[in-house]
Scaffold this motif. Structure first.
Motif, PDB file in Angstrom:
ATOM      1  N   ALA A 279       0.798  -1.332  -0.054  1.00  0.00           N
ATOM      2  CA  ALA A 279       0.463   0.174  -0.182  1.00  0.00           C
ATOM      3  C   ALA A 279       0.241   1.266   0.034  1.00  0.00           C
ATOM      4  CB  ALA A 279      -0.983   0.235   1.723  1.00  0.00           C
ATOM      5  N   GLN A 280       1.567   1.379   0.996  1.00  0.00           N
ATOM      6  CA  GLN A 280       2.461   2.767   1.055  1.00  0.00           C
ATOM      7  C   GLN A 280       2.986   2.554  -0.642  1.00  0.00           C
ATOM      8  OE1 GLN A 280       6.430   2.696   1.423  1.00  0.00           O
ATOM      9  NE2 GLN A 280       6.128   5.306   1.387  1.00  0.00           N
ATOM     10  N   LEU A 281       4.006   1.978  -0.780  1.00  0.00           N
ATOM     11  CA  LEU A 281       4.476   2.256  -2.141  1.00  0.00           C
ATOM     12  C   LEU A 281       3.605   2.053  -3.043  1.00  0.00           C
ATOM     13  CD1 LEU A 281       6.882   1.720  -4.227  1.00  0.00           C
ATOM     14  CD2 LEU A 281       7.209  -0.183  -4.132  1.00  0.00           C
ATOM     15  N   ARG A 282       2.397   2.046  -3.110  1.00  0.00           N
ATOM     16  CA  ARG A 282       1.313   1.848  -3.815  1.00  0.00           C
ATOM     17  C   ARG A 282       1.166   2.786  -4.181  1.00  0.00           C
ATOM     18  NH1 ARG A 282      -1.093  -2.088  -3.374  1.00  0.00           N
ATOM     19  NH2 ARG A 282      -2.385  -1.411  -1.873  1.00  0.00           N
ATOM     20  N   ARG A 283       0.456   3.459  -3.372  1.00  0.00           N
ATOM     21  CA  ARG A 283       0.089   5.005  -3.535  1.00  0.00           C
ATOM     22  C   ARG A 283       1.415   6.269  -3.708  1.00  0.00           C
ATOM     23  NH1 ARG A 283      -3.449   8.462  -3.019  1.00  0.00           N
ATOM     24  NH2 ARG A 283      -2.995  10.623  -1.339  1.00  0.00           N
ATOM     25  N   LEU A 284       2.832   6.035  -3.002  1.00  0.00           N
ATOM     26  CA  LEU A 284       4.254   6.754  -4.060  1.00  0.00           C
ATOM     27  C   LEU A 284       3.633   6.798  -5.569  1.00  0.00           C
ATOM     28  CD1 LEU A 284       6.211   8.317  -3.195  1.00  0.00           C
ATOM     29  CD2 LEU A 284       8.222   5.793  -3.214  1.00  0.00           C
ATOM     30  N   LEU A 285       3.559   5.415  -5.857  1.00  0.00           N
ATOM     31  CA  LEU A 285       3.519   5.508  -7.340  1.00  0.00           C
ATOM     32  C   LEU A 285       2.489   5.851  -8.103  1.00  0.00           C
ATOM     33  CD1 LEU A 285       4.464   1.560  -7.890  1.00  0.00           C
ATOM     34  CD2 LEU A 285       5.644   3.592  -8.194  1.00  0.00           C
ATOM     35  N   GLU A 286       1.295   6.151  -7.006  1.00  0.00           N
ATOM     36  CA  GLU A 286       0.304   6.641  -7.458  1.00  0.00           C
ATOM     37  C   GLU A 286       0.390   8.818  -7.262  1.00  0.00           C
ATOM     38  OE1 GLU A 286      -3.336   5.866  -5.191  1.00  0.00           O
ATOM     39  OE2 GLU A 286      -2.917   3.302  -6.239  1.00  0.00           O
ATOM     40  N   LEU A 287       0.565   9.081  -6.169  1.00  0.00           N
ATOM     41  CA  LEU A 287       0.882  10.251  -5.893  1.00  0.00           C
ATOM     42  C   LEU A 287       2.269  11.016  -7.321  1.00  0.00           C
ATOM     43  CD1 LEU A 287       0.844  10.743  -2.708  1.00  0.00           C
ATOM     44  CD2 LEU A 287      -0.246  11.522  -3.838  1.00  0.00           C
ATOM     45  N   THR A 288       2.363  10.037  -7.347  1.00  0.00           N
ATOM     46  CA  THR A 288       4.287  10.643  -8.433  1.00  0.00           C
ATOM     47  C   THR A 288       3.964  10.469  -9.871  1.00  0.00           C
ATOM     48  OG1 THR A 288       5.774   8.665  -8.378  1.00  0.00           O
ATOM     49  CG2 THR A 288       5.968  10.408  -6.834  1.00  0.00           C
ATOM     50  N   GLY A 289       2.358   9.769 -10.099  1.00  0.00           N
ATOM     51  CA  GLY A 289       2.299   9.838 -11.547  1.00  0.00           C
ATOM     52  C   GLY A 289       2.860   8.219 -12.248  1.00  0.00           C
ATOM     53  N   ALA A 290       4.041   7.649 -11.093  1.00  0.00           N
ATOM     54  CA  ALA A 290       5.055   6.917 -11.390  1.00  0.00           C
ATOM     55  C   ALA A 290       3.987   5.418 -12.055  1.00  0.00           C
ATOM     56  CB  ALA A 290       5.825   6.611 -10.503  1.00  0.00           C
ATOM     57  N   ASP A 291       2.956   5.390 -11.546  1.00  0.00           N
ATOM     58  CA  ASP A 291       2.072   3.832 -11.575  1.00  0.00           C
ATOM     59  C   ASP A 291       1.751   4.094 -13.547  1.00  0.00           C
ATOM     60  OD1 ASP A 291       0.103   6.136 -11.258  1.00  0.00           O
ATOM     61  OD2 ASP A 291      -1.090   5.285 -10.438  1.00  0.00           O
ATOM     62  N   ARG A 292       1.684   5.217 -13.456  1.00  0.00           N
ATOM     63  CA  ARG A 292       1.730   5.672 -15.104  1.00  0.00           C
ATOM     64  C   ARG A 292       2.539   5.280 -16.529  1.00  0.00           C
ATOM     65  NH1 ARG A 292      -1.575   9.519 -12.842  1.00  0.00           N
ATOM     66  NH2 ARG A 292      -0.332  10.944 -13.669  1.00  0.00           N
ATOM     67  N   VAL A 293       3.490   5.299 -15.705  1.00  0.00           N
ATOM     68  CA  VAL A 293       5.055   5.325 -16.259  1.00  0.00           C
ATOM     69  C   VAL A 293       5.475   4.270 -16.426  1.00  0.00           C
ATOM     70  CG1 VAL A 293       7.026   5.986 -16.842  1.00  0.00           C
ATOM     71  CG2 VAL A 293       5.374   7.637 -16.239  1.00  0.00           C
ATOM     72  N   LEU A 294       4.924   2.906 -14.852  1.00  0.00           N
ATOM     73  CA  LEU A 294       5.970   1.262 -14.419  1.00  0.00           C
ATOM     74  C   LEU A 294       5.106   0.573 -15.133  1.00  0.00           C
ATOM     75  CD1 LEU A 294       7.762   2.747 -11.354  1.00  0.00           C
ATOM     76  CD2 LEU A 294       8.669   1.948 -13.454  1.00  0.00           C
ATOM     77  N   LYS A 295       5.664  -0.212 -15.349  1.00  0.00           N
ATOM     78  CA  LYS A 295       4.046  -1.169 -15.251  1.00  0.00           C
ATOM     79  C   LYS A 295       4.619  -2.501 -14.315  1.00  0.00           C
ATOM     80  CE  LYS A 295       5.855  -2.282 -20.313  1.00  0.00           C
ATOM     81  NZ  LYS A 295       6.513  -3.347 -21.343  1.00  0.00           N
ATOM     82  N   VAL A 296       3.058  -2.131 -14.099  1.00  0.00           N
ATOM     83  CA  VAL A 296       2.906  -2.283 -12.094  1.00  0.00           C
ATOM     84  C   VAL A 296       1.398  -3.237 -13.090  1.00  0.00           C
ATOM     85  CG1 VAL A 296       1.892  -2.018 -10.007  1.00  0.00           C
ATOM     86  CG2 VAL A 296       2.660  -0.056 -10.854  1.00  0.00           C
ATOM     87  N   GLN A 297       2.048  -5.022 -11.571  1.00  0.00           N
ATOM     88  CA  GLN A 297       1.373  -6.025 -11.861  1.00  0.00           C
ATOM     89  C   GLN A 297       1.067  -7.236 -10.440  1.00  0.00           C
ATOM     90  OE1 GLN A 297       3.894  -7.700 -15.619  1.00  0.00           O
ATOM     91  NE2 GLN A 297       1.822  -7.370 -16.108  1.00  0.00           N
ATOM     92  N   ALA A 298       0.345  -7.546 -10.373  1.00  0.00           N
ATOM     93  CA  ALA A 298      -0.241  -8.115  -9.589  1.00  0.00           C
ATOM     94  C   ALA A 298       0.303  -8.907  -8.410  1.00  0.00           C
ATOM     95  CB  ALA A 298      -2.219  -8.511  -9.208  1.00  0.00           C
ATOM     96  N   ASN A 299       1.080 -10.089  -9.406  1.00  0.00           N
ATOM     97  CA  ASN A 299       1.508 -11.091  -9.574  1.00  0.00           C
ATOM     98  C   ASN A 299       2.771 -11.948 -10.211  1.00  0.00           C
ATOM     99  OD1 ASN A 299       0.753 -13.194 -11.928  1.00  0.00           O
ATOM    100  ND2 ASN A 299      -0.952 -12.605 -10.751  1.00  0.00           N
ATOM    101  N   PRO A 300       3.887 -12.493  -9.974  1.00  0.00           N
ATOM    102  CA  PRO A 300       5.452 -12.465 -10.583  1.00  0.00           C
ATOM    103  C   PRO A 300       4.974 -13.292 -12.331  1.00  0.00           C
ATOM    104  CG  PRO A 300       5.019 -13.608  -8.738  1.00  0.00           C
ATOM    105  CD  PRO A 300       4.517 -12.691  -8.473  1.00  0.00           C
ATOM    106  N   GLU A 301       3.723 -14.037 -12.324  1.00  0.00           N
ATOM    107  CA  GLU A 301       3.746 -14.986 -13.560  1.00  0.00           C
ATOM    108  C   GLU A 301       2.690 -13.521 -14.514  1.00  0.00           C
ATOM    109  OE1 GLU A 301       2.382 -15.957 -10.057  1.00  0.00           O
ATOM    110  OE2 GLU A 301       3.387 -16.793  -9.717  1.00  0.00           O
ATOM    111  N   ASP A 302       2.849 -13.209 -14.171  1.00  0.00           N
ATOM    112  CA  ASP A 302       1.833 -12.353 -15.247  1.00  0.00           C
ATOM    113  C   ASP A 302       3.261 -11.179 -15.718  1.00  0.00           C
ATOM    114  OD1 ASP A 302      -0.950 -12.822 -15.012  1.00  0.00           O
ATOM    115  OD2 ASP A 302      -0.667 -11.222 -13.675  1.00  0.00           O
ATOM    116  N   ALA A 303       3.772 -10.953 -14.413  1.00  0.00           N
ATOM    117  CA  ALA A 303       5.210 -10.243 -15.350  1.00  0.00           C
ATOM    118  C   ALA A 303       6.235 -10.962 -15.783  1.00  0.00           C
ATOM    119  CB  ALA A 303       5.894  -9.611 -13.810  1.00  0.00           C
ATOM    120  N   THR A 304       6.067 -12.425 -15.841  1.00  0.00           N
ATOM    121  CA  THR A 304       7.642 -13.162 -16.620  1.00  0.00           C
ATOM    122  C   THR A 304       6.880 -13.513 -17.974  1.00  0.00           C
ATOM    123  OG1 THR A 304       6.447 -14.762 -15.333  1.00  0.00           O
ATOM    124  CG2 THR A 304       8.531 -12.983 -14.596  1.00  0.00           C
ATOM    125  N   ALA A 305       5.523 -13.886 -18.101  1.00  0.00           N
ATOM    126  CA  ALA A 305       4.465 -14.336 -19.315  1.00  0.00           C
ATOM    127  C   ALA A 305       4.972 -13.810 -20.628  1.00  0.00           C
ATOM    128  CB  ALA A 305       3.664 -14.130 -18.732  1.00  0.00           C
TER     129      ALA A 305
END
Length: 124
Positions: A98-124
């Motif tokens: 939650a704390q990191l997610r909030r930091l990503l949202e506040l800075t807009g980095a969540d729109r730049v970085l690829k954020v995924q729920a689990n490692p399986e999605d990220a490595t597929a």
């Protein structure tokens, strides 16, 4: 792990208080992709080992995944590291707490970085 008798860590443990250890990174490969599992708190005093590890990986691999589910604290130092690595390789961020997610949202980095729920999605 070697312990020295009478260290600050030992005294705090004896007093019933536990101090968090230094941040740790576990590395493994999944589907040909390097996955780094970050644990602990990251700030200017603790970021160097993770930064060195991720920079080396970004130079060697076309995709790098950072599982942040175990990150207990991250400040702008951690965010700047992720953004820098993002410019070098296909960086995927997994399970930000939650704390990191909030930091990503506040800075807009969540729109730049690829954020995924689990490692399986990220490595597929």
């Amino acid at each position: 792990m070697t312990h020295t008798t009478g260290s600050d860590d030992d005294r705090s443990s004896e007093a019933g208080h536990s101090r968090p250890g230094p941040p740790a990174v576990v590395q493994y490969e999944s589907h040909g992709v390097q996955v780094f599992v970050a644990h602990g708190a990251y700030d200017p005093a603790s970021i160097a080992p993770l930064a060195e590890t991720l920079q080396a990986a970004a130079e060697k691999h076309s995709r790098v995944v950072v599982d942040t589910g175990g990150v207990t604290f991250a400040d702008s130092t951690f965010l700047n590291l992720l953004l820098g690595i993002h410019h070098t390789t296909d960086l995927r961020i997994v399970a930000p707490p939650a704390q990191l997610r909030r930091l990503l949202e506040l800075t807009g980095a969540d729109r730049v970085l690829k954020v995924q729920a689990n490692p399986e999605d990220a490595t597929a």
